[in-house]
Every structure is written in structure tokens, then in C-alpha cells.
Design a protein around this motif. Sequence first.
Motif, mmCIF file in Angstrom:
data_model
loop_
_atom_site.group_PDB
_atom_site.id
_atom_site.type_symbol
_atom_site.label_atom_id
_atom_site.label_comp_id
_atom_site.label_asym_id
_atom_site.label_seq_id
_atom_site.Cartn_x
_atom_site.Cartn_y
_atom_site.Cartn_z
ATOM 1 N N LEU A 57 37.167 41.924 47.352
ATOM 2 C CA LEU A 57 36.929 40.494 47.205
ATOM 3 C C LEU A 57 36.716 40.109 45.742
ATOM 4 O O LEU A 57 35.957 40.776 45.026
ATOM 5 N N PRO A 58 37.359 39.025 45.280
ATOM 6 C CA PRO A 58 37.172 38.582 43.878
ATOM 7 C C PRO A 58 35.712 38.293 43.537
ATOM 8 O O PRO A 58 35.250 38.622 42.443
ATOM 9 N N ARG A 59 34.974 37.673 44.463
ATOM 10 C CA ARG A 59 33.568 37.381 44.190
ATOM 11 C C ARG A 59 32.754 38.653 44.058
ATOM 12 O O ARG A 59 31.765 38.700 43.312
ATOM 13 N N GLY A 60 33.148 39.683 44.788
ATOM 14 C CA GLY A 60 32.467 40.964 44.667
ATOM 15 C C GLY A 60 32.689 41.577 43.298
ATOM 16 O O GLY A 60 31.749 42.099 42.682
ATOM 17 N N ARG A 61 33.914 41.505 42.801
ATOM 18 C CA ARG A 61 34.208 42.053 41.474
ATOM 19 C C ARG A 61 33.524 41.239 40.377
ATOM 20 O O ARG A 61 32.992 41.798 39.409
ATOM 21 N N ALA A 62 33.517 39.915 40.534
ATOM 22 C CA ALA A 62 32.853 39.065 39.542
ATOM 23 C C ALA A 62 31.352 39.320 39.517
ATOM 24 O O ALA A 62 30.728 39.367 38.450
ATOM 25 N N GLY A 63 30.765 39.467 40.682
ATOM 26 C CA GLY A 63 29.335 39.744 40.745
ATOM 27 C C GLY A 63 28.993 41.091 40.147
ATOM 28 O O GLY A 63 27.976 41.237 39.452
ATOM 29 N N PHE A 64 29.842 42.095 40.384
ATOM 30 C CA PHE A 64 29.610 43.421 39.826
ATOM 31 C C PHE A 64 29.582 43.380 38.304
ATOM 32 O O PHE A 64 28.800 44.094 37.660
ATOM 33 N N ALA A 65 30.440 42.528 37.723
ATOM 34 C CA ALA A 65 30.487 42.414 36.264
ATOM 35 C C ALA A 65 29.232 41.791 35.679
ATOM 36 O O ALA A 65 28.988 41.897 34.474
ATOM 37 N N GLN A 66 28.416 41.146 36.513
ATOM 38 C CA GLN A 66 27.201 40.494 36.036
ATOM 39 C C GLN A 66 25.960 41.388 36.137
ATOM 40 O O GLN A 66 24.871 40.976 35.713
ATOM 41 N N ILE A 67 26.115 42.595 36.652
ATOM 42 C CA ILE A 67 24.949 43.460 36.828
ATOM 43 C C ILE A 67 24.315 43.814 35.493
ATOM 44 O O ILE A 67 23.116 43.575 35.259
ATOM 45 N N LEU A 68 25.102 44.407 34.584
ATOM 46 C CA LEU A 68 24.553 44.823 33.293
ATOM 47 C C LEU A 68 24.055 43.645 32.458
ATOM 48 O O LEU A 68 22.957 43.721 31.877
#
Length: 328
Positions: free
Chosen positions: A62-73
Motif C-alpha cells: 500500500l502507498p500509505r504504508g510506504r509513506a508512513g514507513f518513511a516517516q519513522i526515522l
Amino acid sequence: MPQPARLPAAVGLPLALAAGMAIPAQARVNGELGVALDDSLAAALVSFGVGLAVMIVVSAILPRGRAGFAQILPSLRERRFPRIYILAGVIGAWFVLTQTLTIAVLGVAVFTVATVAGQTLTGLVVDRMGIGPGGKKALTIMRVVGAVLTIAAVAWAVSPKLSGTGGTGDWLLAVLLPLSAGMAMSFQQAMNGTTGMHYGSPITATLLNFVSGFAALLAVWLVKVALSGTGNPPPDTWWYYLGGPLGCIFIGVGAMLVKTLGVLLTSLGLIGGQLIGSLLLDVFFPAPGSVVVAATVLGTALTLAAIVVATLPWNMPGVRLPGSRRRP
């Protein structure tokens, strides 16, 4: 920008009820897996491992999953929330472990009543402290009354177990375990709501829950293996491995419905589903040794009524707790 279409309550509430039923189903699956493995800790680890695999796939697709993952760090580096919030999954690990430890003893209905009672009680504290993304909420008379009713409901629901011959101390301990897990879940939900808001997606918050929970269970399980060895080999029954995906359904559908139904109706629907699903399981697919008596049914009904009392934002003019301020 157009707003997303809102689901009518006639559609959204049945979905919330169905999603809520996933939790008692998960409890039954994890309990059966624990018995088959002769290792409750290993069963909880397997449940979290399968759920983690599901969330990794969902986050990658899911695109939202990938975008959210990029916000972790960036979220951790900028300290957008207390860093300890990323360990919220440890609470989920404790919840799943209490499932595998107590389901065979208590039955799904009493387990669910105890966890829901714990959630309601500490929900008062969490709202008052303002841990969640919604900030502080007033401590109203009706919320306190609802919390007190939950205590009475749990005592009523488990009274047939405690009045039986022998083992009263064991029953008390068995009830205290899911009660403590439910109490911790209120903090977990507040932490997840905060982190999900900063990640931009509840998918990422759910993924990190499974990461931290799996890591905690794995560490404890390795210590257990070093001390006493492993249990039975993994069973062939396929549905023993559905505990993790059922947990993903509960979290995912709940996050989707909050946007259209609002937090209040979604929470009531999910909790109602847990209570209804647990009773249906104990009636139609009872675990060995578990029975459903009138006190369990009526105690569950009282718990549901107490949740309504504690959750509905009733404004009672002139009725406030000591020390509370009247808002303009």
C-alpha cells in the motif's frame, strides 16, 4: 479537496461489530495453539510472527504504508512524540500472552469481560492525562459511574467460577491477568493514536507494534528455551495460525471506520462485537471445561451497558466532579 464519503451507521456499525468479533476469535485460536504446543509463550510468539509478516506485506504493497514507513526515522529524530511510544507493541504482546495462558481456564466470555473492564477503568486515567492525540478530556460523573459498573459486571460474570469448589486463588489470578492486559491496552491505544498521527498512517503504527511485540516475545521465549527446552512441534491444523491476521483485521477495520463513524460509534461497535463474539463462541464452540451460565450472560450485558454509560459524552449541567472547572 473533496471529503471521503461517510458510511451510514447502518453499514458502519455492523462492520465494527464484525471486526470486534475478531478479538475473541483470536483469543480462542491462540488458546488452542498454546495447548497444542504445550507452550503458551511459543503460541503468543507464533501469533505475533504471523501478524508481523502480514503487516510487512501490507506496508510494502500500500502507498500509505510506504509513506508512513518513511516517516519513522524523521519522527524519532525530531522527537515528535516520546520515543518510548514505539514500544507500545510490548503491551500487545502481554495481551496475546494472557490469552494463551487463561482462555482454557476462564473461557472466552469471562476473558473478554475482564479485558474490556480493564480498558474502561484505565480509559478514565488516559483521558485525564491527555496521553492520546485528542488531548485531555473531562472526568465526568457518568464516566466514573460507568467504570464502577464495570467492576460490578466483572465480579458478577466470574462469580460462578469463584464460588466453585477449590482453586479460588487460581481463578482470581487467572482473572487478574486479562484485567491487567485490558488496563494496559488503554495506554497502548493512546500511544498508537499519537504515533499513527505523526507517521501519517495507522498502518505504520500497527507494523511497529508487531515489531516490538515480536522482539519482546522472542527474547523471553529464547530464555525459556534455554532453561526448560521447547514444547511440542508445530501442529498441522491450519486455523491455529490465524491469531495474528485476526488481530490485524481488528486494528485495520477499526482505523478505517474511525474516519467515517467517529471514535465514539466505532469504539462502541468494536467492544460490542467483542462481547457478542465471546458469548457466541462459548455457547456454540465451547472450550473444554468452560460453561456459560446466567451470571456470565448478565454480567456481559451489564459490562456493555457500563461501556455505554462511560463512553457517551453526556453533558449534565450542574453535575461535576470536585475540582473540575466549568468550560466556557
